[in-house]
Write a protein that holds these residues in place. Structure first.
Motif, PDB file in Angstrom:
ATOM      1  N   GLU A   1       0.883  -1.378   0.100  1.00  0.00           N
ATOM      2  CA  GLU A   1       0.061  -0.090  -0.078  1.00  0.00           C
ATOM      3  C   GLU A   1       0.790   1.078  -0.125  1.00  0.00           C
ATOM      4  O   GLU A   1       0.426   2.133  -0.624  1.00  0.00           O
TER       5      GLU A   1
ATOM      6  N   SER B   1     -19.594  -4.860   1.269  1.00  0.00           N
ATOM      7  CA  SER B   1     -18.561  -3.699   0.963  1.00  0.00           C
ATOM      8  C   SER B   1     -18.795  -2.739   1.927  1.00  0.00           C
ATOM      9  O   SER B   1     -17.540  -2.112   2.139  1.00  0.00           O
ATOM     10  N   LEU B   2     -19.795  -2.290   2.498  1.00  0.00           N
ATOM     11  CA  LEU B   2     -19.617  -1.404   3.608  1.00  0.00           C
ATOM     12  C   LEU B   2     -19.185  -1.804   4.875  1.00  0.00           C
ATOM     13  O   LEU B   2     -18.306  -0.896   5.446  1.00  0.00           O
TER      14      LEU B   2
ATOM     15  N   ALA C   1     -16.806  -4.012   4.816  1.00  0.00           N
ATOM     16  CA  ALA C   1     -15.225  -3.857   4.883  1.00  0.00           C
ATOM     17  C   ALA C   1     -14.740  -2.343   4.865  1.00  0.00           C
ATOM     18  O   ALA C   1     -13.707  -2.448   5.115  1.00  0.00           O
ATOM     19  N   TRP C   2     -15.463  -1.386   4.425  1.00  0.00           N
ATOM     20  CA  TRP C   2     -15.127  -0.204   4.225  1.00  0.00           C
ATOM     21  C   TRP C   2     -15.354   0.662   5.431  1.00  0.00           C
ATOM     22  O   TRP C   2     -14.386   1.606   5.867  1.00  0.00           O
ATOM     23  N   LEU C   3     -16.328   0.370   6.052  1.00  0.00           N
ATOM     24  CA  LEU C   3     -16.640   1.337   7.565  1.00  0.00           C
ATOM     25  C   LEU C   3     -16.102   0.558   8.689  1.00  0.00           C
ATOM     26  O   LEU C   3     -16.147   1.411   9.862  1.00  0.00           O
TER      27      LEU C   3
ATOM     28  N   GLN D   1     -10.610  -0.683  12.083  1.00  0.00           N
ATOM     29  CA  GLN D   1      -9.544  -1.231  11.428  1.00  0.00           C
ATOM     30  C   GLN D   1      -8.927  -2.152  12.725  1.00  0.00           C
ATOM     31  O   GLN D   1      -7.974  -3.078  12.256  1.00  0.00           O
TER      32      GLN D   1
ATOM     33  N   GLY E   1     -11.019  -5.611   5.636  1.00  0.00           N
ATOM     34  CA  GLY E   1     -10.959  -5.148   4.374  1.00  0.00           C
ATOM     35  C   GLY E   1     -10.877  -6.226   3.406  1.00  0.00           C
ATOM     36  O   GLY E   1     -11.324  -5.893   2.062  1.00  0.00           O
TER      37      GLY E   1
ATOM     38  N   ARG F   1     -15.265 -10.294   1.470  1.00  0.00           N
ATOM     39  CA  ARG F   1     -15.917 -10.280  -0.031  1.00  0.00           C
ATOM     40  C   ARG F   1     -17.070 -11.134   0.187  1.00  0.00           C
ATOM     41  O   ARG F   1     -17.304 -11.926   0.901  1.00  0.00           O
TER      42      ARG F   1
END
Lengths: 224, 811
Positions: free
Chosen positions: B158, B350-351, B353-355, B358, B364, B367
């Motif tokens: 990254e 998706s939500l 994994a994104w929101l 951490q 993240g 899937r």
């Protein structure tokens, strides 16, 4: 066509049995127009249900076209029903979610008639009963008389040898009822055996013979 | 084939003619299938997928623990790590990791905007041990992992993409890390992490076996691989023995210390396992509730279609034919629900994994998983088939006539059908209670976390971190003057009321620890010294952070020089531990084991406890000294502001860069954000469970409403008779609502009993609330009871409005 010997139907209730039909013995020949009459609770509709193979919980002997129905399994009885019998109900019992066309098509689809043949038969029947214009309407869009007409059409579309009609004009005006009875007369004249249940003397007059039921027994001249 | 097409056509038409039924069933299935698939996709990615290493089941993570203390994951002394490597017979290989931060100030093309990076210093053997190959270049060579070896670095995928444009020729180029030019040897695979997520650069650890002082520093996480044929139990036993041996050899370092062994999988995922499994359990209950809801709807509809099915049988339809028709209709419904659930699931994954926080490892990578979707779809198809086809079983020859005759007259519905439907509603309510109580407990726990006394005033506080390493202020002599100048500059910024610094911000981790003893006192049995947290602070830090002074005084400028006598401030936990009889710790002396040697300091003040790590964690005994006495490289600045803290973000950065353009400023954020971040995991769990509870709630209400509404429709004739015989409208209301209340009461009772047994599984997730908290249990039961009554009231109103004459003619 039909031979009944000591047909009985009962329900177990508490410490005893409640009989709906007691030792019913009768014969119906092919081509007859027989009326079953009697007061409410006499067992008329029950008898009709047995004749129509819709009720299998009875005792006695029942021969239909020479075949011993009392020895048949339910599947075999259902086959007899499919091949030879058409039923007309007092409450029409059309399927509300199907159009007139589809209501007529239903019995044919259950008899594994090819779709091309079915289309032809349905169209012929619509024409025969003068309801071509109603083919795409739903039962809720028809009058009571029209619904019963469709019900009769549905009963005859598979060319049954026997039509069983349970108070076919019970929910109709007298003029609509007369129309239906005339139709039955015509069908009978064409060779179809008809057994009707009715309270109406006027309707009974269309038939050639009356079987009187009272409290589950055959009474009157037909009693044996 | 024609029959199938006919049934499909009819099925679609039927669903269109009953939009309320169809929408409810499809929505219930969509929510159940979608939520289940989403959560299980997350569980799969976070918990179940094997770690991306060679034979991950053979990997261990080893820390140290102090006997008698709860903390099981204390860093390992580097001397002990070397001894384990020399003496172990059960471990094929060991590697060590030291967590750190480093400033990136230059790239292959020269100076770049400085950035503090999360970093790990590792032994060269780590990557072969894990079986990890870089995507570019190579990992470290043994000669690079020695004191004096060529400075080298491995970049995260990254970081390589973000700061170096994914340069395929990056290997062999130099970057400035910690003020030193480092050769980039390679780039690691996307998402690579060992135990700590978010690491962006790796450098060699370069341990020196001869460094006696360094060997005593507890700074390492150890990763090991079991030898072929060895089980973890054997490794644990061996390391336990080694620990005892090392204790005897060096009691000063190892008195009461033992190795603490975990599988690497457990180490990475252990903290999130329980909450995720609870969520998975809750969402499974949700799927069951959705299926029960749909089952009820199908049963009710099937009963309403008894007449139609009897007519079809009278027309010659075989049982198989009718069953096929019903199966087709149920499949259409289930597939429609599945399609909607698919859209929902993809979006939800998706939500998440994104929101998602951490702190959840590998989140993240979650899937949408087709296998899980198909499983959930299969469950809903099975429900549809089972309950949708039930009427086909009733449409048999023996009772056709009864159905047809009864359908022409008025009557009430069958008892068996009612029992099954009522049973399903009771089950729905019970399951909903379970989910609601779980959600309620989490909400109360979260509120407690939000309201917990953190020991400082979080509002109006701006914070940031700096690492004084590698730049012009790297040396210990430069750090303190630089920071004094910086604090002076920051104090003069408009809007800044107080400026302070510390080596460890609250809620940012345990940070530095120190062994200490009270002068003149015997150590507790089994211990030579106590371990606590060490914080280097500026004199104004306590005022800046809003940490209350309990006794004595704060540090003064006179204390804040390297030549001054060592003045110490302790927290209340430390004070209570050693002075239990109410005696004052002021003027008492502590003997502290610094890296550079032992020092004795005098306690001049006592401050309130501050949460060092997590809000729900216990307090640690903490010793504060002035920054000048312990000028460590990693510091955090706390600014008490007059207005909104973030309004000062840009001026603060400018002030830092005015003094040192190469000094990276990291994590510039308000303390409110720091606190929010620290409870992000709990928030995530609470929000998700809250969503499930809301859905369960809604499905339950719909279920009860549907059953009662259907029953009212079936009993219209009976109601008409009752009214004709003299029943009052209110009596009818009580009759109908009473039925709803009865079902709800039974379901709630069962749900409470189940919750009492099962909520103990949530014990580790709750803060300040017991698993059988009476308020939560009672509150949720009351809430669901009220909803049940409301759901019954609507059809009851309809029943009250029945006209007896119309009803007695009702067919």
């Amino acid at each position: 066509m039909i031979t009944l010997r000591n047909i009985e139907k009962f329900y177990e209730a508490g410490y005893g049995r409640t009989y709906v039909l007691r030792r019913i013995t009768a014969e119906i020949k092919e081509g007859e127009f027989v009326t079953v009459m009697g007061p409410s609770g006499a067992g008329k509709s029950t008898l009709l249900g047995i004749l129509g193979m819709l009720d299998g919980a009875w005792t006695g002997e029942f021969e239909f076209l020479g075949q011993a129905v009392h020895r048949m399994k339910p599947k075999e009885r259902a086959e007899l029903n499919k091949r030879y019998i058409g039923f007309v109900f007092q409450s029409y019992h059309l399927i509300d979610s199907l159009t007139v066309y589809e209501n007529l098509d239903i019995p044919l689809s259950y008899r594994n008639v090819k779709s091309s043949e079915r289309a032809a038969l349905v169209c012929d029947t619509l024409d025969r009963f003068h309801i071509v214009g109603k083919r795409d309407l739903y039962p809720s869009q028809l009058s009571g008389g029209q619904q019963q007409l469709v019900a009769v059409a549905r009963a005859v579309i598979a060319n049954p040898k026997l039509i069983l009609a349970d108070e076919p004009t019970g929910n109709l005006h007298s003029s609509q009822g007369k129309e239906i009875m005339e139709l039955f007369k015509k069908l009978n004249g064409e060779g179809t055996t008809i057994v009707q249940v009715t309270h109406s003397e006027a309707n009974a007059a269309y038939g050639s013979r009356v079987i009187q039921l009272a409290d589950g027994w055959i009474v009157g001249p037909e009693a044996r | 084939m024609h029959s199938l097409l006919q049934d499909l056509r009819h099925g679609v038409r039927l669903l269109g003619k009953t939009p309320g039924f169809s929408a409810t069933a499809v929505a219930a299935l969509a929510l159940g299938i979608g939520a289940t698939t989403a959560i299980f996709s997350v569980v799969d990615a976070v918990l179940l997928k094997p770690l991306p290493f060679r034979d991950p089941d053979r990997l261990l993570a080893v820390w140290e623990k102090k006997l008698g203390q709860k903390q099981q994951k204390m860093f390992v002394a580097s001397g002990n790590f070397l001894e384990w490597g020399r003496q172990s017979r059960t471990l094929e290989a060991l590697a060590a990791i030291q967590e750190t931060h480093v400033n990136l100030t230059g790239g292959p093309n020269g100076h770049i905007d400085p950035q503090e990076l999360k970093a790990e210093r590792v032994t060269a053997g780590l990557f072969p041990l894990l079986g990890v190959r870089p995507v570019v270049g190579r990992t470290f060579l043994p000669e690079e992992d020695r004191p004096g070896g060529a400075p080298s670095a491995l970049l995260s995928y990254e970081l390589w993409q973000r700061r170096f444009g994914g340069d395929p020729a990056i290997a062999g180029k130099a970057v400035m890390l910690g003020g030193q030019s480092c050769n980039v040897t390679g780039v690691l695979p996307p998402g690579f992490a060992v135990v700590e997520p978010g690491v962006e650069v790796w450098t060699p650890l370069a341990l020196s076996p001869g460094d006696a002082r360094g060997a005593r520093r507890r700074i390492l996480t150890v990763v090991a691989r079991l030898k072929h044929g060895v089980e973890i139990g054997q490794a644990r036993a061996e390391l336990e023995t080694l620990g005892a041996t090392l204790e005897r050899a060096d009691p000063d370092l190892n008195q009461g210390w033992r190795p603490s062994v975990f599988t690497l999988n457990e180490a990475v995922r252990g903290q999130v396992r329980q909450p995720l499994l609870i969520l998975a359990g809750a969402v499974s209950l949700l799927l069951l509730i959705a299926c029960a809801n749909v089952a009820n709807l199908l049963l009710a509809r099937g009963t309403a279609r008894r007449k139609e099915l009897a007519v079809r049988a009278a027309m010659g339809a075989s049982r198989g034919r009718i069953a096929g028709q019903l199966l087709t209709e149920s499949c259409i419904l289930s597939l429609a629900g599945g399609a909607a659930g698919l859209v929902l699931a993809r979006g939800a994954v998706s939500l998440a994994a994104w929101l998602g926080p951490q702190s959840i490892p590998h989140l993240g990578e979650a899937r949408f998983d087709a296998r899980l979707f198909l499983f959930a779809l299969a469950a809903s198809l099975a429900t549809g088939m089972l309950f949708g086809m039930a009427p086909a079983l009733q449409a048999s020859g023996a009772n056709l006539n009864a159905v047809l005759v009864e359908a022409g007259r008025s009557g009430t519905s069958g008892r068996t059908g009612s029992l099954v439907r009522n049973g399903l509603v009771v089950a729905e309510v019970a399951l909903a209670v379970l989910v609601l109580i779980g959600s309620g407990l989490l909400m109360r726990s979260f509120v407690n976390l939000r309201l917990a006394d953190l020991g400082f005033q979080k509002s109006g506080l701006l914070t940031f971190r700096m690492r004084l390493a590698g730049g012009r202020n790297t040396s210990a002599e430069r750090r303190a003057p630089f920071l004094k100048d910086l604090l002076e500059q920051l104090r003069n910024l408009p809007g800044v009321r107080v400026a302070g610094l510390t080596s460890g911000l609250p809620l940012n981790g345990l940070g530095s620890g120190i062994a200490f003893a009270v002068e003149g006192r015997q150590a507790p049995p089994g211990e030579t010294k106590t371990t606590g947290l060490l914080r280097s602070v500026s004199p104004e830090y306590f005022r800046a952070a809003g940490i209350p002074l309990i006794a004595g005084r704060e540090f003064s400028d006179a204390d804040d020089t390297s030549q001054a006598r060592l003045a110490l401030i302790v927290n209340q936990t430390l004070a209570r531990r050693f002075w239990t009889d109410g005696a004052s710790p002021l003027s008492r002396r502590l003997v502290l084991d610094f890296t550079e040697g032992t020092k004795t300091g005098e306690i001049v003040g006592v401050v309130g406890d501050v949460k060092p790590d997590r809000v729900e964690a216990a307090d640690w005994p903490t010793v504060y000294c002035t920054y000048a006495q312990q000028p460590i490289a990693a510091v955090a600045v706390a600014l008490r502001t007059a207005g909104p803290p973030m309004a000062l973000a840009a001026p603060v950065e400018r002030a830092v860069h005015q003094l040192d353009p190469d000094q990276a400023v990291a994590d510039l954020r308000t303390m409110d954000d720091v606190v929010d971040q620290s409870i992000a995991g709990q928030r995530f769990d609470t929000v998700l469970l809250g969503i499930f509870a809301t859905i369960a709630f809604a499905l339950c209400a719909v279920g009860i409403y549907g059953v009662i509404s259907y029953d009212v429709g079936q009993r219209t004739n009976e109601i008409g008779i009752r009214l004709a015989l003299g029943a009052g409208r209110s009596g009818i209301l009580r009759l109908v609502v009473g039925e709803a209340a009865g079902l709800a009461a039974l379901g709630i009772g069962l749900g409470l009993a189940a919750a009492f047994a099962l909520t103990r599984l949530m014990a580790g997730m709750l803060y300040g609330v017991r698993t059988n908290d009476a308020y939560t249990f009672a509150g949720m039961a009351l809430l669901l009871g009220m909803v049940a009554l409301a759901a019954g009231y609507v059809p009851a109103r309809r029943a009250m409005a029945v006209d007896p004459l119309t009803a007695l003619r009702h067919e």
